[in-house]
Design an enzyme around this catalytic site. Structure first.
Site, short mmCIF file in Angstrom:
data_model
loop_
_atom_site.label_atom_id
_atom_site.label_comp_id
_atom_site.label_asym_id
_atom_site.label_seq_id
_atom_site.Cartn_x
_atom_site.Cartn_y
_atom_site.Cartn_z
N ASP A 9 -60.43 43.37 33.37
CA ASP A 9 -59.03 43.69 33.62
C ASP A 9 -58.49 44.29 32.32
OD1 ASP A 9 -56.38 43.54 34.78
OD2 ASP A 9 -56.05 41.80 33.49
N LEU A 10 -57.35 44.95 32.36
CA LEU A 10 -56.80 45.58 31.13
C LEU A 10 -55.72 44.71 30.48
CD1 LEU A 10 -56.59 48.13 29.27
CD2 LEU A 10 -54.79 48.90 30.81
N ASP A 11 -54.56 44.64 31.17
CA ASP A 11 -53.39 43.96 30.59
C ASP A 11 -53.67 42.47 30.43
OD1 ASP A 11 -51.36 46.18 30.62
OD2 ASP A 11 -51.81 46.15 32.75
N THR A 17 -50.46 43.90 26.65
CA THR A 17 -49.36 44.75 27.10
C THR A 17 -48.33 43.97 27.92
OG1 THR A 17 -50.97 45.39 28.73
CG2 THR A 17 -50.36 47.07 27.12
N LYS A 45 -48.06 39.04 36.26
CA LYS A 45 -49.39 39.39 35.77
C LYS A 45 -50.33 39.76 36.92
CE LYS A 45 -49.17 37.06 31.37
NZ LYS A 45 -49.63 35.97 30.53
N SER A 114 -58.18 47.35 37.04
CA SER A 114 -56.78 47.02 36.72
C SER A 114 -55.82 47.49 37.80
CB SER A 114 -56.41 47.70 35.39
OG SER A 114 -55.02 47.67 35.17
N ALA A 115 -54.69 46.79 37.93
CA ALA A 115 -53.65 47.21 38.87
C ALA A 115 -52.76 48.30 38.27
CB ALA A 115 -52.79 46.01 39.25
N LYS A 145 -54.72 43.10 44.05
CA LYS A 145 -55.26 41.76 43.83
C LYS A 145 -54.27 40.77 44.42
CE LYS A 145 -56.98 43.35 39.33
NZ LYS A 145 -56.83 43.28 37.86
N GLU A 169 -60.62 38.17 33.61
CA GLU A 169 -59.26 38.26 34.16
C GLU A 169 -58.29 37.27 33.51
OE1 GLU A 169 -56.89 39.31 36.00
OE2 GLU A 169 -57.81 40.96 37.08
N ASP A 170 -57.03 37.67 33.38
CA ASP A 170 -56.02 36.74 32.84
C ASP A 170 -54.98 36.37 33.90
OD1 ASP A 170 -54.73 39.28 32.95
OD2 ASP A 170 -53.20 38.48 31.59
C1 G6P Z 1 -51.16 44.95 35.48
C2 G6P Z 1 -50.14 44.02 34.86
C3 G6P Z 1 -48.90 43.92 35.74
C4 G6P Z 1 -48.38 45.30 36.07
C5 G6P Z 1 -49.45 46.11 36.78
C6 G6P Z 1 -48.99 47.52 37.12
O1 G6P Z 1 -51.78 44.29 36.51
O2 G6P Z 1 -50.68 42.74 34.65
O3 G6P Z 1 -47.93 43.16 35.08
O4 G6P Z 1 -47.23 45.22 36.88
O5 G6P Z 1 -50.60 46.19 35.94
O6 G6P Z 1 -48.86 48.24 35.93
P1 G6P Z 1 -48.21 49.68 35.80
O7 G6P Z 1 -48.62 50.10 34.40
O8 G6P Z 1 -48.83 50.54 36.84
O9 G6P Z 1 -46.75 49.55 35.98
MG MG Z 2 -54.12 41.19 33.49
#
Ligand code: G6P
Ligand code: MG
Length: 220
Positions: A9-11, A17, A45, A114-115, A145, A169-170
């Site tokens: 996952d990224l964030d 972030t 998240k 990532s989302a 997710k 994943e977090d």
């Molecule tokens: C990640 C973060 C979420 C965020 C989502 C969409 O999953 O954990 O907090 O809302 O990405 O991110 P974006 O950059 O597309 O707004």
């Molecule tokens: Mg995350």
């Protein structure tokens, strides 16, 4: 038996972030006349931008027209983009490069799952883009997710069987997605929150090379 793959996952896993998402959502909440706390931000998240705004408006008890909704989505993202504009390698979370290098040296395929729709520019800014063989993000998935879609597409892109993939994943929704995809789920963060994960670590400094070897050899 077979090739293993690793999905990150990224964030909150690769970069912190969540604080920038929080600041941008809090600014919007304040403009709309209500508070938005760090605790409430936990709910955001792993959750898509659209769903986050729906939850935010529920918290503030704000009703929006479609036009307002769309405007606020854009506004939040512009504020978020202004924060991430200044990101560089110093914002990579501790020991993430060690783990990525460990995998790269062994030719293990690596994907992002990532989302976020901002995943690619963030990886570019922090200099980690070259590590990834596939990037699956909010631009490529239809189901958010905890649906396993994002990770299943990543496994497919890496040409690795889902059950041979390891996911970091977090977010609770992310752990649920990895479990639903029949992958090895590794929670990065608070054990109390991520208790559905197969393994838990506070951060990557707790994941030593011996454990990574174990994951690589698990399926041999
Ligand atoms: C990640 C973060 C979420 C965020 C989502 C969409 O999953 O954990 O907090 O809302 O990405 O991110 P974006 O950059 O597309 O707004
Ligand atoms: Mg995350």
């Amino acid at each position: 038996m077979g090739k293993v793959g690793f999905i990150f996952d990224l964030d909150g896993v690769i970069v912190d972030t969540a604080k920038y998402h929080y600041l941008a959502w809090r600014k919007l909440a304040n403009e709309l006349g209500f508070e938005f706390t760090k605790e409430q931000n936990e709910l955001f998240k792993g959750v898509s931008r659209k769903r986050c705004l729906e939850i935010l408006l529920d918290i503030g008890n704000v009703k929006a027209t479609q036009k307002q909704f769309d405007t606020w989505m854009i506004e939040k993202n512009l504020d978020y983009l202004a924060y991430i504009e200044k990101m560089d390698a110093s914002e990579i979370l501790p020991d993430v490069p060690r783990v990525l290098n460990f995998l790269k040296e062994r030719n293990i395929p690596i994907a992002l799952g990532s989302a976020s729709k901002n995943a690619q520019p963030i990886l570019e800014k922090v200099g980690l883009l070259p590590y990834f063989d596939s990037i699956v993000d909010g631009n490529n998935v239809a189901k958010a997710k905890p649906d396993p879609e994002v990770f299943l597409i990543a496994a497919d892109n890496l040409k690795v069987k889902p059950e041979l993939c390891v996911v970091f994943e977090d977010a609770v929704a992310g752990i649920q997605a990895a479990n639903a995809a029949d992958m090895v789920s590794i929670g990065i963060g608070d054990l109390d929150i991520l208790n559905e994960a197969q393994y838990n670590f506070k951060d990557f400094t707790e994941i030593d090379n011996q454990f990574l070897e174990l994951l690589l050899n698990k399926n041999k």
